[in-house]
Design a protein around this motif. Structure first.
Motif, PDB file in Angstrom:
ATOM      1  N   UNK A  78     -20.917   2.850 -22.888  1.00  0.00           N
ATOM      2  CA  UNK A  78     -21.086   1.767 -24.139  1.00  0.00           C
ATOM      3  C   UNK A  78     -19.160   1.782 -24.213  1.00  0.00           C
ATOM      4  N   UNK A  79     -18.987   0.517 -24.004  1.00  0.00           N
ATOM      5  CA  UNK A  79     -17.599  -0.648 -24.050  1.00  0.00           C
ATOM      6  C   UNK A  79     -18.287  -1.711 -24.941  1.00  0.00           C
ATOM      7  N   UNK A  80     -17.274  -2.533 -25.466  1.00  0.00           N
ATOM      8  CA  UNK A  80     -17.395  -3.912 -25.699  1.00  0.00           C
ATOM      9  C   UNK A  80     -16.670  -3.775 -27.441  1.00  0.00           C
ATOM     10  N   UNK A  81     -16.340  -4.570 -27.327  1.00  0.00           N
ATOM     11  CA  UNK A  81     -15.736  -5.316 -28.586  1.00  0.00           C
ATOM     12  C   UNK A  81     -15.718  -4.274 -30.039  1.00  0.00           C
ATOM     13  N   UNK A  82     -16.960  -4.289 -30.228  1.00  0.00           N
ATOM     14  CA  UNK A  82     -17.701  -3.836 -31.651  1.00  0.00           C
ATOM     15  C   UNK A  82     -16.892  -1.870 -30.875  1.00  0.00           C
ATOM     16  N   UNK A  83     -17.498  -1.802 -30.152  1.00  0.00           N
ATOM     17  CA  UNK A  83     -17.256  -0.824 -30.083  1.00  0.00           C
ATOM     18  C   UNK A  83     -15.480   0.082 -29.897  1.00  0.00           C
TER      19      UNK A  83
END
Length: 294
Positions: A78-83
């Motif tokens: 799980x990746x992304x800006x929030x992460x």
């Protein structure tokens, strides 16, 4: 907070430095991944309640909301800006995190019940949600419609009449469609098609099982950009509102978390994360608590 052994089931452990992988598509990438890593702030760390120090924080997210949170790479991380933001905040507070992939409509209730310590998943701070949890703001976004290329333009709620509207359950987008439905003429009824994940709503439009969907502008833009020309944005973004990190009321985490957000804004880590994901337009100058727009 639930016992660690119970909350660990089904969770994905995310390391504290996550770099952008191939699934980031056309998002801009910061010049150095290290620039998204935050240093420990001993004062903020010292304000975290003792009960959170001995085990990781359990973070609920719905990883169908790229570029904020998504599953990517061979390891299905799980990746992304929030992460990236969560990891920077955890480093600032001297904590570790476990990211758990959860249906969006279960996140706020799960934080409220103690199943999760925090909810970080492009969650718009609303008055109704504030009755259940506190929100520490960290970003802002509007709403955008998107349709198949060549379809009729949708620019306002009234344009949804006569359309099959795909929405993600439990979102403010579902609420918008529900409010518009009784306002449509019987000759042009609005049909709501609900899905647990926004990616499913997007696919329904591509597959002609729905005519239009809507999501927060960063998520809508990402979906369109990665649709291989099948989808287009329709109309202008509207209703810009704050995103908030959901925190259980009385947990003792709200204040240190807000201080941590303001710390990464001040030291530049926050800006680098947004640059990495091409999300600078949603930056906020400071974090606040419970700033719902009525």
């Amino acid at each position: 907070m639930m016992a660690f052994s119970k909350k660990l089931a089904g969770a994905l452990v995310i390391v504290l430095t996550v770099t952008c992988v191939s699934a980031c598509g056309t998002a801009k990438v910061a010049s150095s991944p290290q620039n998204t890593t935050a240093p420990l702030d001993k004062k903020i760390s010292g304000s975290v309640p003792d009960r959170y120090r001995d085990q990781p924080l359990i973070i609920a997210t719905d990883a169908s909301l790229a570029p904020m949170e998504l599953v990517a790479g061979k390891k299905k991380s799980i990746v992304g800006a929030d992460i990236d933001i969560v990891n920077a905040l955890a480093s600032t507070m001297g904590l570790k995190v476990i990211i758990q992939n959860v249906d969006f409509n279960k996140i706020v209730s799960g934080v409220n019940s103690g199943a999760y310590d925090l909810g970080v998943s492009s969650i718009t701070d609303t008055p109704a949600r504030e009755t259940k949890v506190d929100f520490v703001t960290y970003f802002q976004a509007g709403i955008s419609y998107y349709v198949r290329k060549g379809a009729a333009k949708v620019a306002q709620p009234a344009d949804l009449c006569g359309q099959r509207v795909a929405v993600q359950e439990g979102t403010i987008l579902e609420t918008l469609a529900v409010k518009q439905k009784p306002l449509c003429d019987k000759a042009e009824p609005l049909s709501i098609v609900r899905f647990p994940q926004q990616t499913q709503a997007t696919q329904a439009v591509i597959n002609k099982k729905a005519d239009v969907t809507l999501s927060d502008t960063p998520i809508a833009s990402w979906a369109v950009r990665n649709s291989k020309g099948k989808l287009v944005l329709s109309g202008d973004p509207f209703d810009v509102s704050p995103y908030g990190i959901a925190v259980a009321k009385g947990s003792g985490l709200t204040e240190p978390l807000q201080k941590a957000v303001n710390k990464i804004i001040a030291n530049g880590v926050y800006d680098n994360i947004l640059l990495k994901w091409g999300l600078q337009a949603g930056a906020v100058e400071k974090s606040q608590v419970n700033m719902a727009v009525s």
